[in-house]
Structure formats: C-alpha cells, structure tokens
Design a protein around this motif. Sequence first.
Motif, PDB file in Angstrom:
ATOM      1  N   ALA A   7      36.864 -56.850  88.145  1.00 18.68           N
ATOM      2  CA  ALA A   7      36.710 -55.976  86.982  1.00 18.68           C
ATOM      3  C   ALA A   7      35.609 -56.438  86.047  1.00 18.68           C
ATOM      4  O   ALA A   7      35.200 -55.696  85.154  1.00 18.68           O
ATOM      5  N   GLY A   8      35.117 -57.639  86.226  1.00 15.94           N
ATOM      6  CA  GLY A   8      34.024 -58.121  85.380  1.00 15.94           C
ATOM      7  C   GLY A   8      34.234 -59.561  84.971  1.00 15.94           C
ATOM      8  O   GLY A   8      34.856 -60.344  85.676  1.00 15.94           O
ATOM      9  N   GLY A   9      33.716 -59.886  83.808  1.00 16.52           N
ATOM     10  CA  GLY A   9      33.795 -61.275  83.350  1.00 16.52           C
ATOM     11  C   GLY A   9      32.430 -61.915  83.356  1.00 16.52           C
ATOM     12  O   GLY A   9      31.524 -61.490  84.075  1.00 16.52           O
ATOM     13  N   LYS A  10      32.293 -62.960  82.547  1.00 16.32           N
ATOM     14  CA  LYS A  10      30.986 -63.574  82.339  1.00 16.32           C
ATOM     15  C   LYS A  10      30.701 -64.717  83.301  1.00 16.32           C
ATOM     16  O   LYS A  10      29.575 -65.192  83.372  1.00 16.32           O
ATOM     17  N   ARG A  11      31.711 -65.210  84.005  1.00 18.17           N
ATOM     18  CA  ARG A  11      31.580 -66.345  84.929  1.00 18.17           C
ATOM     19  C   ARG A  11      31.016 -67.574  84.197  1.00 18.17           C
ATOM     20  O   ARG A  11      30.279 -68.384  84.782  1.00 18.17           O
ATOM     21  N   LEU A  12      31.381 -67.726  82.925  1.00 16.21           N
ATOM     22  CA  LEU A  12      30.894 -68.855  82.141  1.00 16.21           C
ATOM     23  C   LEU A  12      31.469 -70.179  82.640  1.00 16.21           C
ATOM     24  O   LEU A  12      30.758 -71.185  82.703  1.00 16.21           O
TER      25      LEU A  12
END
Length: 328
Positions: free
Chosen positions: A38-43
Amino acid sequence: MSLSALVDVRIRSFLEERRVAVPQATSLIAEIDRVISAGGKRLRPAFCYWGYRAAGGAEGDEIVGVASAFELLHTFAIVHDDIMDSSAERRGQPTTVSTLGMERALLVGDLALVLADAAFWGSGFSPERLCGAFSEFTTMREQVIAGQHMDLEAHNRAIDETAAREIAILKSGSYSIEHPLLIGALLGDADKELLDALRAFGRPLGEAFQLVDDLLGIFGDPTTTGKPIDSDIREGKRNVLFAKTVAALDDTDRGYFLSKWGGGEALSVDDVSRLRGLIDSSGARESTEELVAELARAASGALARAPIPEDARSGLGDLMGATITRTH
C-alpha cells in the motif's frame, strides 16, 4: 535498481517462499503483502543500509535481506497500532483491523513479527555478525512495545512535554531511525566510536521524525498523508502537540480542550476545527516546529562530525532531509 525497489522484490520473494512453506497461513501472508504494497517510505530499511555502509560494508544481497526485515517489523507495529487506535484508514487504504476484524488482525501482526525474525536470520550474513546485531534488534522491539504501553497508560490523563517526548522516542523514533542505523553498522562490524557517533545522529533525528508525523497528522494534507486530519484528535493522542497546547492555554480554553480531546465520533466538525485552532493559536504548533528544527540541527552537527565515508555521509544527509521535509 533503487534500494526501495530491491527491498520490495526481496519481500515479495520471501513472502512467496513462506506461502509455499506454510500454505495454511496464505491469507495472513496475503494481508501482510497488501499492507506493505500500500505504500510507505521504506525509511527503516534505508537507515539500516546506510548504517552498514557507514561502517564500511559493501553492497550485497545480505544487507537487503536485513533491511527487508525492518519493513516486516514495521508491518507488525502498524497493524497492532491500528488495532489499539481503532483506525479505519492508513496510507489511503483500509486498515487490517477494519477489513478482517480484531482477531485476524492480531494474527496478521503476530505473523509479521515472526517473519521479520526469519528475514533477519535468513539474510545471509554470518551467524557471528547476526548474533552481534540481534541484541540491538531485540532492544529495539522491546522499546517499541514499551512506548506503546506508555502511550496507552497516558491516554486518559494530561501528560507533560517531557513524558510526551519520551513516548515519541520509544514508540517510533528509536525504531524508525536510531536502531536501524545501529543494527546496520553492527553488521558492518562498527566499533564503539562509530556506534556512538551514529547514535548522536540518529537519536535526535528519530525524535524529529515522530514530531513531524504528529504535525502531519493534524495539519497535513490527507491526500498526501493518506490519513484523516481528525484521527489523532478523535483518538486523543497524548503527543507533544497535546502537551504543549495544554500547558499554554488559559483555564477556560484548557477545560474545553481537555473535555473534547479524544472525543471520538461524538466530536462535531466544528469541535475538530476549534481543537486544531487552539493548537495553532496557543503556539504549540510553532513551538513543535521549532523543536523539530533544533533536533535537525543537532543531527546535522553529529553527522558532520561522524567518522564515516563521504558516500555514507551524503546518503544519510539525503535521508535526513527527506525525514524532516516530508509531506506524508
């Protein structure tokens, strides 16, 4: 291929392997896949990767494997967080608890936590390197749960700014930035001097990350945050914005604020608007933004002094900028 893309490919491959190995868990694994996709920044994977590079680690599949474990761990955290907050939406998509119910959502979160460990230990690093980093991995998870517990304990009382900042660090800041950074460095065989330098960078930046999240939760654009601007207010988040507002208001406005904050669906649109207005007019919003800037300066100074290769300094500097200036 970017690190984010490599992590996504690794996770999809890993989840497919788990589907084959444990077909009885197929529907739970499919939900984990949906949440991650669904998404996310993968920080968190990115800070782990650059911590590893800061310690002189070379690019390879192994660090991508450990970086992937952080995204699975994050899935556990957000699924359980949404259960606790009864959240209906995240990243612009329905939450697991709103679609599958509490019982299955608990199982999805639990399985994501188990799979995070499996991805960590199956990354391909030597057992010696993994054992050296796993203590930090354990500490990180303990702190996340402790922070969630503190947040829950604070839910029905007016906490001060010091307590709100401690919750922010434990609940999100440390596991979002500081610990991924240190775990990556340990996998690169970092010494104490380097670990201390990275901690001095990651700790203030982690706190700033959560403060930005709080600001976006109330004053951000829902079309980019994927989260309604009234959810933190209706849930009654005891964050720094809340603590600063309560401390700054006069008796009349404070009484209204405390009586309405966390009022759930009983709050009218006008109530939400007035509560947001009080956060702004009290100076809490501006003060929190100034605190973010102060923490960013501390992180920037620590990064400039850190004894790390210039490519790692540049990579971490870019990540710091993305953390502070993000809109979602």
